[in-house]
Design an enzyme around this catalytic site. Structure first.
Site, PDB file in Angstrom:
ATOM      1  N   CYS B  89      21.106   7.856  63.764  1.00  0.00           N
ATOM      2  CA  CYS B  89      20.259   6.817  63.140  1.00  0.00           C
ATOM      3  C   CYS B  89      19.195   6.349  64.126  1.00  0.00           C
ATOM      4  O   CYS B  89      18.288   7.097  64.454  1.00  0.00           O
ATOM      5  CB  CYS B  89      21.147   5.684  62.620  1.00  0.00           C
ATOM      6  SG  CYS B  89      20.293   4.643  61.433  1.00  0.00           S
ATOM      7  N   HIS B 205      25.670   8.490  59.367  1.00  0.00           N
ATOM      8  CA  HIS B 205      26.608   7.937  60.348  1.00  0.00           C
ATOM      9  C   HIS B 205      28.006   8.557  60.236  1.00  0.00           C
ATOM     10  O   HIS B 205      28.818   8.066  59.442  1.00  0.00           O
ATOM     11  CB  HIS B 205      26.763   6.430  60.113  1.00  0.00           C
ATOM     12  CG  HIS B 205      25.566   5.623  60.468  1.00  0.00           C
ATOM     13  ND1 HIS B 205      25.365   5.103  61.720  1.00  0.00           N
ATOM     14  CD2 HIS B 205      24.494   5.258  59.731  1.00  0.00           C
ATOM     15  CE1 HIS B 205      24.223   4.432  61.747  1.00  0.00           C
ATOM     16  NE2 HIS B 205      23.667   4.520  60.553  1.00  0.00           N
ATOM     17  N   GLU B 207      30.362   8.137  62.287  1.00  0.00           N
ATOM     18  CA  GLU B 207      31.338   7.151  62.783  1.00  0.00           C
ATOM     19  C   GLU B 207      31.711   6.135  61.697  1.00  0.00           C
ATOM     20  O   GLU B 207      32.625   5.352  61.882  1.00  0.00           O
ATOM     21  CB  GLU B 207      30.791   6.444  64.039  1.00  0.00           C
ATOM     22  CG  GLU B 207      29.775   5.338  63.825  1.00  0.00           C
ATOM     23  CD  GLU B 207      28.354   5.832  63.570  1.00  0.00           C
ATOM     24  OE1 GLU B 207      28.177   7.038  63.314  1.00  0.00           O
ATOM     25  OE2 GLU B 207      27.422   5.001  63.592  1.00  0.00           O
TER      26      GLU B 207
END
Lengths: 77, 229
Positions: B89, B205, B207
């Site tokens: 990002c 993302h 994560e």
């Protein structure tokens, strides 16, 4: 001495903010607008006019503009 | 726990550093260190992450001010030595702004901040970052206002010719079409690598895709990085 650096998008780069402004201006009833683009400017005051302009060029190229999508123009104020 | 070290560079305004650290520790079983952006020395790391967030408030252009931080000079040195670097990002935006990756991320073409799950077709299954993904399509969330990937026609051709496009926004079945493009990205591009193939930048993302309540494809992503350490 003050230099003004204008930053604008290169032709063909989509600017959603300019698109929103165009729609708003039409919604306000104005009929004469053909196109609208927007940019930004920075005023930088320098102390050493010999070295200063070279530095302003470097600042414009290395920080203030992104050469992939933007052009810059420097004028003496 | 492995003795290998992974670092996460933290800038003022980074906000995915902790989530990233949790995922890396859990699925790579390594020590994670936070490196403050003003540190001018990064020592003994095998892999470096640039996390998501809004470094320096996205002032001027997202990611650009971060490229002038001392830690980035170190990241560039590590990158040139061939160490794996991953920017997610805002991390991707930083990597393009410091010219470690091609192109740039424009404002989303639909004037929206997009926060949603996306499906990503794994375009290149041979890269060091994607070869262990084991799936043709993965699901990672996005959260950005400036994720519209753009580059010049010449560099797009280079990215395609060198197989540097890793992820493209797609449908659940892997169809790449306009409907699955959340932000106007050129050719639906969501993640790319550099020519030397050791630097990855991606808007989605992984994560945020490691827990029970959503996609868990992020686990595949992080576990897949294990052999690099």
């Amino acid at each position: 001495m003050i230099y003004r650096i204008y930053i604008s998008y290169k032709e063909g780069i989509l600017d959603p903010e300019a698109e929103a402004l165009k729609k708003t201006i039409s919604n306000m009833g104005f009929k004469s607008m053909k196109n609208l683009s927007k940019g930004k400017y920075f005023d930088i005051e320098i102390i050493d006019s010999n070295k200063g302009l070279d530095e302003i060029r470097k600042i414009s190229k290395d920080l203030l503009s992104n050469p992939v999508i933007e052009n810059f123009k420097i004028i003496k104020k | 726990m492995s003795k290998k070290n992974v670092s996460i560079i933290v800038f003022p305004g980074s906000n995915c550093d902790r989530d990233l650290s949790v995922s890396i520790q859990k699925y790579l079983n390594v020590k994670v260190s936070y490196v403050w952006h003003n540190d001018s020395k990064i020592e003994n790391y095998e892999m470096i992450f640039l996390p998501g967030g809004f470094s320096f408030g996205d002032y001027l252009r997202a990611g650009v001010i971060a490229t002038k931080s001392p830690a980035i000079h170190e990241v560039i040195k590590y990158a040139k030595k061939g160490f794996p670097i991953i920017g997610i990002c805002n991390g991707f935006q930083i990597l393009t702004e410091c010219n470690l990756l091609k192109g740039t991320l424009l404002k989303n073409n639909n004037q929206l901040f997009k926060c949603e799950n996306t499906h990503l077709k794994v375009e290149n299954k041979e890269s060091i970052f994607s070869k262990n993904l084991k799936k043709k399509v993965v699901e990672f969330p996005i959260a950005h206002a400036q994720g519209n990937f753009y580059t010049t026609p010449d560099s797009l051709k280079e990215l395609e010719d060198n197989n540097q496009i890793i992820f493209k926004y797609s449908s659940k079945n892997g169809n790449i079409n306009k409907e699955s493009n959340p932000n106007g990205s050129l050719n639906n591009i969501a993640g790319i690598i550099n020519k030397k193939k050791n630097i990855l930048g991606m808007m989605p993302h992984p994560e945020r895709a490691v827990d029970k309540f959503g996609s868990q494809d992020g686990i595949l992503f992080f576990k897949g990085l294990g052999e690099l350490l």
